[in-house]
Design an enzyme around this catalytic site. Structure first.
Site, PDB file in Angstrom:
ATOM      1  N   ASP A   8       0.862  -1.170   0.000  1.00 35.89           N
ATOM      2  CA  ASP A   8       0.000   0.000   0.000  1.00 35.89           C
ATOM      3  C   ASP A   8       0.908   1.232   0.000  1.00 35.89           C
ATOM      4  OD1 ASP A   8      -2.354   1.435  -0.012  1.00 35.89           O
ATOM      5  OD2 ASP A   8      -3.138   0.589   1.840  1.00 35.89           O
ATOM      6  N   GLU A  10       0.044   4.544   1.922  1.00 41.85           N
ATOM      7  CA  GLU A  10      -0.053   5.493   3.035  1.00 41.85           C
ATOM      8  C   GLU A  10       0.990   5.253   4.125  1.00 41.85           C
ATOM      9  OE1 GLU A  10      -4.106   5.345   1.094  1.00 41.85           O
ATOM     10  OE2 GLU A  10      -2.594   3.880   1.697  1.00 41.85           O
ATOM     11  N   HIS A  60      -2.478  -0.107  -3.877  1.00 39.91           N
ATOM     12  CA  HIS A  60      -2.942   1.230  -3.500  1.00 39.91           C
ATOM     13  C   HIS A  60      -3.733   1.902  -4.613  1.00 39.91           C
ATOM     14  CE1 HIS A  60      -2.984   5.263  -1.811  1.00 39.91           C
ATOM     15  NE2 HIS A  60      -2.524   5.719  -2.972  1.00 39.91           N
ATOM     16  N   HIS A 104      -1.540   1.009   6.594  1.00 41.91           N
ATOM     17  CA  HIS A 104      -2.004   2.080   7.478  1.00 41.91           C
ATOM     18  C   HIS A 104      -3.087   1.560   8.413  1.00 41.91           C
ATOM     19  CE1 HIS A 104      -5.693   2.240   5.092  1.00 41.91           C
ATOM     20  NE2 HIS A 104      -4.888   2.103   4.037  1.00 41.91           N
ATOM     21  N   HIS A 115      -7.722   5.112   7.312  1.00 43.70           N
ATOM     22  CA  HIS A 115      -9.033   4.888   6.705  1.00 43.70           C
ATOM     23  C   HIS A 115      -9.190   3.380   6.507  1.00 43.70           C
ATOM     24  CE1 HIS A 115      -6.382   4.790   3.185  1.00 43.70           C
ATOM     25  NE2 HIS A 115      -7.326   4.093   2.565  1.00 43.70           N
TER      26      HIS A 115
END
Length: 276
Positions: A8, A10, A60, A104, A115
């Site tokens: 990902d 973040e 992502h 994240h 999120h």
């Protein structure tokens, strides 16, 4: 030893803001470079532990963030979308271990760019009654396939979330959240050295295959929009808990795949940027 890496953005070293991780953002191109360097550190660690095959899935957003020419030549890349298994596309029981790079924390956590899959459109999620986000759902789905998640990199909030989910997973904090869009950063060279060392150590511990999972799991999602929940009730097996909360039961990874359909339906209805 075959290794799967889900990456990902973040939770990548140095990145703290939407402009770092969204196409068109003023620092997105730099973010792509930082992403590749964290992945390459994980690849080097896997090779040091004896990996003979490495598959990287760009997990992502548009899933076209990693530039193929920037990726370590020992790894293959799964790029683009749609993908039937989204963040876990390409993972099968033939892999010996999985790594989560740049992850994240879930919605509501005070973590960098926190999120759950869709910015603020998803307010809460539970798997068998347990609060879950991208970390827990990826871990549970990999376990259902018989593959252990052995290492995770991200901010300290993501690392804490993984430890709460499974304390045996080796975690590497590359930054320390000060707020949702602010962090204290580890120097890039230090963070990548830590990733490489931790991955090599995690894989050298002879990862144990997960115990068999329950035949059926239940996923519950509370949406910001009642419109999303109402529309999802048109999918067989989806039921309402309240006007904004739906649930469905089934075996993983099939339930994970169905959740991907939910997010595509939600995206078509809301058209909201991820971090507004």
């Amino acid at each position: 030893m075959r290794i799967f890496i889900s990456v990902d953005m973040e939770g990548i070293t140095g990145l703290v803001d939407a402009d770092d991780v969204q196409p068109g953002g003023r620092d997105y191109e730099r973010g792509r470079t930082m992403m590749a360097e964290d992945v390459n550190a994980a690849v080097r660690g896997a090779l040091a532990a004896g990996a003979t095959g490495i598959l990287v899935n760009d997990a992502h957003g548009p899933m076209r963030n990693l530039l193929p020419e920037a990726l370590h030549p020992a790894a293959r890349l799964v790029r683009g979308k749609p993908k039937q298994l989204g963040m876990l596309e390409g993972l099968t029981g033939e892999y010996d271990a999985a790594l989560c790079v740049g992850y994240h924390s879930r919605a509501g956590a005070l973590g960098v760019l926190s999120h759950s899959f869709m910015g603020h459109e998803i307010e809460d999620m539970w798997l068998d009654g347990r609060p879950v986000g991208e970390i827990g759902l990826a871990h549970a789905t990999a376990a259902a396939l018989g593959v252990p998640v052995v290492a995770l990199t991200g901010d300290d909030a993501a690392c804490a979330e993984m430890t709460e989910w499974d304390a045996s997973v080796v975690t590497v904090p590359v930054k320390y959240a000060r707020d949702r869009f602010a962090a204290e950063l580890r120097p890039a060279a230090e963070a990548r050295a830590a990733i490489e060392e931790a991955v090599a150590r995690a894989l050298s511990q002879d990862p144990r295959r997960p115990a068999p999972c329950a035949a059926e799991a239940t996923l519950t999602v509370r949406w910001q929009s009642a419109s999303v929940a109402a529309t999802l009730l048109g999918i067989p097996g989806v039921t309402a808990e309240d006007p904004r909360t739906v649930r469905a039961s089934g075996p993983l990874p099939a339930l994970y795949r169905q959740f991907g359909v939910w997010t595509r339906v939600a995206a078509s209805l809301t058209n909201q940027p991820p971090y507004c």
